[in-house]
Write a protein that holds these residues in place. Structure first.
Motif, PDB file in Angstrom:
ATOM      1  N   GLN A 247      -0.607   6.340  16.752  1.00  0.00           N
ATOM      2  CA  GLN A 247      -1.111   5.111  16.139  1.00  0.00           C
ATOM      3  C   GLN A 247      -1.992   5.412  14.932  1.00  0.00           C
ATOM      4  N   ALA A 248      -2.854   6.395  15.045  1.00  0.00           N
ATOM      5  CA  ALA A 248      -3.767   6.729  13.949  1.00  0.00           C
ATOM      6  C   ALA A 248      -2.991   7.199  12.720  1.00  0.00           C
ATOM      7  N   GLY A 249      -1.907   7.942  12.937  1.00  0.00           N
ATOM      8  CA  GLY A 249      -1.098   8.421  11.822  1.00  0.00           C
ATOM      9  C   GLY A 249      -0.445   7.290  11.059  1.00  0.00           C
ATOM     10  N   ILE A 250       0.070   6.306  11.775  1.00  0.00           N
ATOM     11  CA  ILE A 250       0.701   5.158  11.114  1.00  0.00           C
ATOM     12  C   ILE A 250      -0.339   4.335  10.363  1.00  0.00           C
ATOM     13  N   GLN A 251      -1.505   4.177  10.952  1.00  0.00           N
ATOM     14  CA  GLN A 251      -2.563   3.428  10.276  1.00  0.00           C
ATOM     15  C   GLN A 251      -2.983   4.115   8.979  1.00  0.00           C
ATOM     16  N   ARG A 252      -3.106   5.434   9.006  1.00  0.00           N
ATOM     17  CA  ARG A 252      -3.470   6.165   7.781  1.00  0.00           C
ATOM     18  C   ARG A 252      -2.387   6.008   6.705  1.00  0.00           C
ATOM     19  N   LEU A 253      -1.124   6.058   7.128  1.00  0.00           N
ATOM     20  CA  LEU A 253      -0.021   5.894   6.174  1.00  0.00           C
ATOM     21  C   LEU A 253      -0.086   4.531   5.495  1.00  0.00           C
ATOM     22  N   ILE A 254      -0.275   3.471   6.278  1.00  0.00           N
ATOM     23  CA  ILE A 254      -0.289   2.114   5.726  1.00  0.00           C
ATOM     24  C   ILE A 254      -1.505   1.898   4.833  1.00  0.00           C
ATOM     25  N   GLU A 255      -2.634   2.430   5.217  1.00  0.00           N
ATOM     26  CA  GLU A 255      -3.826   2.321   4.364  1.00  0.00           C
ATOM     27  C   GLU A 255      -3.597   3.004   3.020  1.00  0.00           C
ATOM     28  N   GLY A 256      -2.982   4.189   3.055  1.00  0.00           N
ATOM     29  CA  GLY A 256      -2.667   4.888   1.816  1.00  0.00           C
ATOM     30  C   GLY A 256      -1.641   4.150   0.988  1.00  0.00           C
TER      31      GLY A 256
END
Length: 602
Positions: A247-256
């Motif tokens: 979940q944290a990885g997907i959130q970082r991707l979308i924020e970027g």
């Protein structure tokens, strides 16, 4: 643009171009007394001076008689405007083009409405003549921003992070759960395709197919949701799926992704975005998509009133999930009328069957309320402190079952904000963009029509929270999910989850918990048995995101050819009737309601 014969656009000429001979193409925006006209194209406006000398009489006659919105080609020389006639409101306001030759490429007949942003048109008329409405600067700007944003997202995902853009089928089969899907008849008797409400199954199958970490698509999706004021039967989402991700990885991707593609003219956005659990969002804002641009949070005052002798308070607290909560409306006495307060209470009653009690703090600091006589000085002081009540504030209090109370107060919070702003109190900054992750949703919810049965809170492919995995088999109502939503200014603009990658677990969820026929998804379950990697993804609602960025009143204002809120295309009159002969290959006969039969006869 080197592919067309014009030398310049109508929005780019400046003082530096004075003396140059130019050829412009565009639409007649305005014409004044045969002296000048304003020519418009996608980039802006240019004032064209109509020649008055005898040598150019044919040009004068042509330009003076050209109806508004006619399409022209004009060739002339760029000149400075006469002193004192400059227009600082126009980017091209320092110059004008003195016409030498002109041609009407297409004359325009009388328009159904004027092509001006400040002219109010009914939405039905705008939809009927959408190709005219598209000429407005507001729609032009929104569609061009949309295009730039999508191109920037594609660059970030594909060029910078190695994602693969894969097109998935539009014709598929029914997916259990979720929104209703449109059916498409086939030539096989009794068999129908479905238009997918998202590429959900295909993107999971792409991960099982070894595409590894990176699938991306600007996906067209379809939902047959009937008459919804701000929904579309067909819509676009930025669809993403990754293997070996959390979940944290997907959130970082979308924020970027959002930070990279965010329009410069809208300011910058800060990352990481704050995060809040579903339970926190419900308790503090009464909704799973909180608007965090303003305060007025819901406050739990159960402990403050627990010792009181107020009957309805004690009755509410006697229930297992009983709660007493309130919101404090700042300066409510100054900005809300008695009629406003009554409408708020009526709204809570009609929508949530929830009674509301008001408390007002007078200028002298005392409380005005039916409750006041039942409260001691200590309780009044604690209540004022808990709600941070100032003189002139109004408190709305609700007692009852926790979720019902929170949902009612959450709705009143938004209605109160609308009323305060309508009365002149600046509460929500229209230029601010407050992103928020909402996490730890319940995996299942009781069905509205039958609370003893469960349905997926997100979709049936969402994995349970690792801490709650064992509860799936013993008490599924208590299981949290690995589902996450992205919220912007109180609107859901994205949602995703880590998926179930175990065939056994997926079969259990479908058959035992949701009571669905797992045979419908036999292809996916079989694929999960053949080496499926852990995977997860997300989809961003492009239409909603763009409408919030440009502050459009509706998502229809950022879609080139939208449907009406009843799902109709008013321009092409779709959906439309087809003949029995056209239906015959699909083995379909239409059974007309009696009133429609009579209407067709007449």
């Amino acid at each position: 643009n080197s592919f067309v014969p014009r030398t310049n656009t109508c929005g780019e000429l400046r003082s530096a171009h004075v003396g140059q001979k130019v050829t412009l193409y565009g639409w007649v925006q305005y014409q004044r007394q045969g002296l000048f006209l304003v020519l418009r194209d996608f980039q802006g406006l240019t004032q064209v001076v109509i020649p008055q000398d005898e040598a150019h009489s044919h040009v004068k006659e042509l330009l003076s008689s050209a109806p508004l919105e006619s399409v022209l080609r004009v060739t002339g020389t760029v000149s400075p405007r006469p002193l004192g006639q400059e227009n600082p409101k126009m980017p091209t306001g320092d110059i004008e083009v003195k016409a030498e030759t002109a041609e009407i490429l297409n004359s325009c007949k009388k328009l159904p409405f004027e092509i001006k942003d400040f002219i109010k048109k009914s939405e039905a008329l705008r939809m009927q003549y959408r190709y005219l409405d598209l000429r407005s600067s507001r729609l032009q700007s929104a569609l061009r921003l949309r295009s730039r944003l999508v191109m920037s997202m594609r660059h970030y995902l594909c060029n910078l992070h190695g994602f693969v853009d894969v097109e998935t089928p539009t014709l598929f089969k029914r997916t259990p759960g979720g929104a209703k899907e449109f059916l498409v008849p086939s030539r096989e008797p009794g068999k129908f395709y479905s238009l997918p409400q998202s590429p959900q199954q295909f993107k999971q199958l792409l991960m099982i197919g070894g595409l590894d970490r990176q699938y991306f698509q600007v996906a067209r999706c379809y939902r047959d949701e009937g008459s919804r004021p701000d929904r579309q039967p067909e819509f676009t989402q930025i669809d993403i799926e990754m293997s070996f991700v959390d979940q944290a990885g997907i959130q970082r991707l979308i924020e970027g992704l959002l930070q990279h593609s965010w329009p410069e003219e809208r300011g910058s956005i800060m990352t990481p975005f704050p995060s809040m659990t579903y339970e926190e969002a419900l308790a503090e804002y009464g909704t799973d998509k909180p608007d965090t641009r303003f305060g007025m949070k819901i406050v739990d005052i159960s402990d403050v009133l627990r010792g009181s002798n107020i009957h309805f308070v004690q009755n509410a607290l006697s229930y297992p999930h009983g709660s007493i909560r309130a919101i404090c409306i700042p300066q409510g006495v100054s900005y809300l009328t008695n009629k406003d307060l009554e409408s708020l209470k009526e709204s809570a009653k009609s929508q949530f069957d929830q009674e509301i009690m008001e408390i007002i703090r007078r200028p002298d600091g005392s409380l005005k309320s039916l409750l006041a006589k039942f409260l001691g000085e200590k309780e009044k002081s604690e209540l004022i402190q808990a709600l941070n009540m100032q003189e002139g504030d109004v408190v709305l209090l609700a007692a009852g079952e926790h979720k019902q109370v929170c949902c009612a107060l959450g709705a009143l919070r938004l209605l109160s904000a609308n009323l305060l702003e309508a009365a002149g109190l600046a509460l929500r900054d229209p230029t601010a963009f407050h992103f928020l992750w909402v996490v730890d949703f319940p995996l299942f919810l009781p069905k509205a029509e039958n609370p003893t049965e469960l349905e997926s809170a997100h979709h049936p492919f969402t994995a349970p929270h690792p801490s709650d995995a064992s509860l799936l088999y013993s008490d599924p109502t208590k299981v949290r999910s690995q589902h996450y939503d992205l919220v912007l200014n109180g609107n859901e603009v994205g949602g995703g989850s880590i998926r179930i990658h175990s065939a056994e677990q997926q079969r259990f969820v479908l058959q035992k918990v949701l009571k669905e026929d797992s045979e419908v998804l036999s292809h996916l379950i079989e694929a999960l048995e053949l080496g499926a990697p852990p995977h997860g993804g997300i989809a961003l609602g492009l239409d909603r995101l763009i409408s919030l960025i440009v502050d459009a009143p509706s998502i229809r204002d950022v879609i080139a050819f939208p449907k009406s809120f009843r799902g109709r295309d008013l321009m092409g009159n779709a959906p439309d009737y087809v003949t029995p002969e056209e239906l015959e290959p699909y083995h379909i006969q239409v059974s007309w309601p009696l009133e429609e039969k009579e209407a067709k006869k007449n």
